[in-house]
Design an enzyme around this catalytic site. Sequence first.
Site, mmCIF file in Angstrom:
data_model
loop_
_atom_site.group_PDB
_atom_site.id
_atom_site.type_symbol
_atom_site.label_atom_id
_atom_site.label_comp_id
_atom_site.label_asym_id
_atom_site.label_seq_id
_atom_site.Cartn_x
_atom_site.Cartn_y
_atom_site.Cartn_z
ATOM 1 N N TYR A 206 0.860 -1.201 0.000
ATOM 2 C CA TYR A 206 0.000 0.000 0.000
ATOM 3 C C TYR A 206 0.885 1.236 0.000
ATOM 4 O O TYR A 206 1.876 1.312 0.738
ATOM 5 C CB TYR A 206 -0.898 0.017 1.242
ATOM 6 C CG TYR A 206 -1.653 1.318 1.438
ATOM 7 C CD1 TYR A 206 -2.939 1.473 0.934
ATOM 8 C CD2 TYR A 206 -1.081 2.383 2.144
ATOM 9 C CE1 TYR A 206 -3.634 2.659 1.099
ATOM 10 C CE2 TYR A 206 -1.769 3.573 2.317
ATOM 11 C CZ TYR A 206 -3.050 3.696 1.796
ATOM 12 O OH TYR A 206 -3.731 4.872 1.972
ATOM 13 N N GLU A 294 -3.663 7.609 -3.802
ATOM 14 C CA GLU A 294 -3.581 6.377 -3.018
ATOM 15 C C GLU A 294 -3.516 5.183 -3.967
ATOM 16 O O GLU A 294 -4.404 5.015 -4.810
ATOM 17 C CB GLU A 294 -4.808 6.257 -2.107
ATOM 18 C CG GLU A 294 -4.823 5.000 -1.257
ATOM 19 C CD GLU A 294 -6.120 4.870 -0.478
ATOM 20 O OE1 GLU A 294 -6.063 4.670 0.741
ATOM 21 O OE2 GLU A 294 -7.201 4.966 -1.104
#
Length: 450
Positions: A206, A294
Amino acid sequence: MARGHPAPHPAPRPAPLRPSGAVRRPGAEPSFRPGPETGRRQRRPGGHAARLKMAAPLAKQAGAVLRDLALRSARLRGGFPAVQLTPRRWLNLQEYQSKKLMADHGVTVQRFFVADSANDALEAAQRLKAKEIVLKAQILAGGRGKGIFNSGLKGGVHLTKDPKTVEQLAKQMIGYNLSTKQTPKDGVTVKKVMVAEALNISRETYFAILMDRACNGPVMVGSPQGGVDIEEVAVTSPELIFKEEIDIFEGIQDRQALQMAKNLGFKGPLQQQAADQIKKLYNLFLKIDATQVEVNPFGETPEGQVVCFDAKINFDDNAEFRQKEIFAMDDKSENEPIENEAAKYDLKYIGLDGNIACFVNGAGLAMATCDIISLNGGKPANFLDLGGGVKEAQVYQAFKLLTADPKVEAILVNIFGGIVNCAIIANGITKACRELELKVPLVVRLEGEC
């Protein structure tokens, strides 16, 4: 071993405001997207007198709401200077548009083409010359993989090795409605599909860059545990969350990018490759005036390639004047018509399933008003935020929107005068009442400086 990547999330506007910008994810998908199923009741029979009789308890509920609000008004007082704010609708981009933005800035994404017909989808699949192909319906909603088309096809994301299968699947996608957990009851019409190269993912991480007020600038956040809900990771394994502030004037440093790549678990040549991708993502972040980029998953393939498989991008709406090309891509086709009409007058509107219309300034006060109505046994019919800097004409148009909704049986106006002139609101309301021949109970609260 995972294939392709999870369906993106169009985004989101600030809940419950939707808006994508999107990107909220490539393809921008809000966590909450109200649809036409939320309150399409027809007006009850019985004429105007009967409706007024039925609306009387609603006026009583609205009165209770106002009394409750009055007890809380002290929190809103305090000599704050008037702030002129203009509400803006959040940008929604489809997944393929977001991927193109990333690719244009050197970020590695899967090879893909966009098609608006089955024949174009076949040609795209043949041009890819990929071992395996992923076909994805392009709509601004999540859960596409588990969605259902009204053509009978199950799933808005399909994997295949045969280009001819792509053509057959596209025939059952394009022009048909896809229903998911985030779409209206009847689904959303698919007008385009993305035909992309399917890649194996050997490991998922991530990575995100966002503006952090506490740090007065951009911050990198990463975790070696990707492909899952990062909020859960933060709760269950906080030691796996890494944060690094970036000096907005100096920009991201090589050592910072390498350290983050190391924290994410990339090793050997992949570590430098990941660091390079991180720097390119930061460049994208700056160039497009994003408030958040993101990537989840930010993964590696068995062939030794670092790829951004899925992303969520939020844009700074105040930068629209210098990002005209990006904002021109805004996809409003899936919005409710009333939302698009409200946007013309810089009003934030979201339809809900109740019968008490809310007319409020400021997103926080609007959400609080909806909550208090529910707390007192009522149900809000909408979320309408006037914002600050409102003009009399906007007030009038807001009333037109509210009164056009057949399920509205009472209107509650809750205005804080600290960010808007109450006289403007009052003039707009009186004009609307005269010209629109208002036929439902109206409760007005104007509090604060004018």
